[in-house]
Design a protein around this motif. Structure first.
Motif, PDB file in Angstrom:
ATOM      1  N   GLU A 162      -1.503  -0.827  -4.230  1.00 40.24           N
ATOM      2  CA  GLU A 162      -2.721  -0.125  -3.823  1.00 40.24           C
ATOM      3  C   GLU A 162      -2.342   1.276  -3.356  1.00 40.24           C
ATOM      4  OE1 GLU A 162      -6.292  -0.192  -0.471  1.00 40.24           O
ATOM      5  OE2 GLU A 162      -4.984  -1.944  -0.674  1.00 40.24           O
ATOM      6  N   VAL A 190       0.860  -1.178   0.000  1.00 40.86           N
ATOM      7  CA  VAL A 190       0.000   0.000   0.000  1.00 40.86           C
ATOM      8  C   VAL A 190       0.900   1.232   0.000  1.00 40.86           C
ATOM      9  CG1 VAL A 190      -1.786   1.304   1.214  1.00 40.86           C
ATOM     10  CG2 VAL A 190      -1.797  -1.208   1.290  1.00 40.86           C
ATOM     11  N   SER A 238      -8.524   5.660   7.350  1.00 44.96           N
ATOM     12  CA  SER A 238      -8.681   4.824   6.153  1.00 44.96           C
ATOM     13  C   SER A 238      -7.333   4.376   5.604  1.00 44.96           C
ATOM     14  CB  SER A 238      -9.452   5.587   5.072  1.00 44.96           C
ATOM     15  OG  SER A 238      -8.767   6.785   4.703  1.00 44.96           O
ATOM     16  N   GLY A 239      -6.327   5.221   5.760  1.00 40.10           N
ATOM     17  CA  GLY A 239      -5.004   4.889   5.231  1.00 40.10           C
ATOM     18  C   GLY A 239      -4.351   3.720   5.932  1.00 40.10           C
ATOM     19  N   SER A 282      -8.340  10.540   6.784  1.00 41.88           N
ATOM     20  CA  SER A 282      -7.453   9.808   5.882  1.00 41.88           C
ATOM     21  C   SER A 282      -6.485   8.926   6.658  1.00 41.88           C
ATOM     22  CB  SER A 282      -6.680  10.776   4.970  1.00 41.88           C
ATOM     23  OG  SER A 282      -5.550  11.324   5.607  1.00 41.88           O
ATOM     24  N   PRO A 313      -2.664  11.005  -4.685  1.00 42.87           N
ATOM     25  CA  PRO A 313      -2.643   9.702  -5.352  1.00 42.87           C
ATOM     26  C   PRO A 313      -2.333   9.767  -6.843  1.00 42.87           C
ATOM     27  CG  PRO A 313      -4.477   9.812  -3.820  1.00 42.87           C
ATOM     28  CD  PRO A 313      -3.901  11.200  -3.903  1.00 42.87           C
ATOM     29  N   GLY A 321       0.933   5.200   0.524  1.00 39.77           N
ATOM     30  CA  GLY A 321       0.165   6.322   1.044  1.00 39.77           C
ATOM     31  C   GLY A 321       0.747   7.639   0.571  1.00 39.77           C
ATOM     32  N   ARG A 371      -3.349   4.801  -1.640  1.00 45.88           N
ATOM     33  CA  ARG A 371      -4.351   5.396  -0.755  1.00 45.88           C
ATOM     34  C   ARG A 371      -4.009   6.855  -0.471  1.00 45.88           C
ATOM     35  NH1 ARG A 371      -5.266   0.887   4.097  1.00 45.88           N
ATOM     36  NH2 ARG A 371      -5.748  -0.910   2.722  1.00 45.88           N
ATOM     37  N   GLN A 372      -5.041   7.680  -0.404  1.00 44.31           N
ATOM     38  CA  GLN A 372      -4.854   9.063   0.006  1.00 44.31           C
ATOM     39  C   GLN A 372      -4.572   9.065   1.503  1.00 44.31           C
ATOM     40  OE1 GLN A 372      -6.505  11.617   1.873  1.00 44.31           O
ATOM     41  NE2 GLN A 372      -5.169  13.177   1.029  1.00 44.31           N
ATOM     42  N   LEU A 373      -3.425   9.637   1.883  1.00 41.59           N
ATOM     43  CA  LEU A 373      -3.019   9.610   3.290  1.00 41.59           C
ATOM     44  C   LEU A 373      -2.325  10.921   3.637  1.00 41.59           C
ATOM     45  CD1 LEU A 373      -2.687   8.128   5.964  1.00 41.59           C
ATOM     46  CD2 LEU A 373      -0.637   7.028   5.043  1.00 41.59           C
TER      47      LEU A 373
END
Length: 293
Positions: free
Chosen positions: A53, A35, A67-68, A64, A41, A37, A55-57
């Motif tokens: 993958e 993933v 979810s991150g 964020s 993105p 982050g 992810r917006q982090l």
């Protein structure tokens, strides 16, 4: 060493220089659940095409963070660029990681991390390390020494002027390339266990005299070292137009080289990356164009 290549591995700050290299190394080493982050993105579309993958982090965005870190087993937290705000940002990320059930945390710190107010950026790294230890999670702290790339910022001017200014009593700096640091970070994410702190260094401590000799050899021009005091160094930086807080940080960094904190040499790069670290001389030779040669 145990390998955790089948676990969900998160790299924060993945669109930065170090983060992108770490993700690419994880891919090269067979990790299958990576993933990446990032605050943006769109910058990682190419990695998404390789099966990463994205992810917006954003460490300043609580939603964020939740979810991150969701479902992540192990995380590489790359120190943010928010100088002056790092401790707050990174402490929030550590709390989010713990809340999400992360099992192991890798953090890119700095040599001799300590709370002393005259230690430049070190207090931010020190208090982040404290927060990691207090989290109760297993961790691998990587105290990255000065990047070899930093020499490229002023090497051209040093060679052109024939003068390298540095503090009196310099004991050397074990310059490490960003690529070696990234490969080490990826290795620690794949293999790190327990609660450990490591110095990530190049193969040797290089003094200002030795660095000047390398510049002279590469350029064919004489380069002399001008040894000065901290006030003289700061005055010169201010005269060159640097903001005072930047000058203070750079002087603190060079003062650590005088104390000897930057002269530590370890085998950590080889242990975690499987390769010997590149020497400064070889790095500079590979980057002759950046030196104006």
């Amino acid at each position: 060493m145990t390998t955790f290549s089948d676990q969900i591995l998160l790299v924060t700050g993945a669109s930065g220089h170090l983060g992108r290299l770490a993700v690419e190394e994880l891919l090269a080493r067979g990790a299958t659940r990576i993933v990446a982050g990032t605050r943006d993105p769109a910058k990682l579309a190419d990695l998404a095409e390789k099966g990463v993958e994205v992810r917006q982090l954003d460490f300043d965005d609580k939603a964020s963070l939740a979810s991150g870190f969701d479902g992540v087993d192990r995380v590489l937290i790359i120190s943010t660029d928010g100088v002056g705000r790092r401790t707050e940002q990174q402490t929030k990320a550590i709390a989010a990681a713990k809340s999400a059930g992360v099992k192991h945390m890798v953090y890119t710190s700095a040599p001799a991390a300590r709370p002393n107010p005259d230690a430049g950026l070190n207090p931010e790294h020190f208090w982040t390390e404290v927060a990691i230890a207090q989290s109760g999670l297993d961790f691998t702290v990587l105290r990255n020494h000065m990047y070899a790339e930093n020499n490229l910022m002023d090497a051209g001017h040093v060679i052109a002027s024939g003068q390298l200014f540095g503090l009196i009593g310099d004991r050397g700096t074990a310059y490490v390339t960003r690529a070696d640091a990234a490969r080490t970070a990826a290795g620690a994410l794949l293999q790190g266990e327990g609660k450990t702190i490591h110095d990530v260094t190049g193969p040797a401590a290089v003094t200002n005299q030795e660095r000047a000799a390398l510049y002279a050899e590469l350029s064919g021009k004489p380069v002399s070292v001008i040894a000065i005091t901290p006030p003289e160094l700061k005055s010169g930086m201010l005269g060159a137009g640097l903001p005072e807080f930047v000058a203070d940080l750079l002087v603190a960094f060079q003062n650590d080289a005088v104390i000897g904190y930057h002269g530590v040499v370890s085998d950590v790069v080889e242990r975690f990356s499987g390769r010997k670290p590149q020497a400064l001389a070889a790095f500079l030779a590979d980057n002759r164009a950046a030196l104006g040669l």
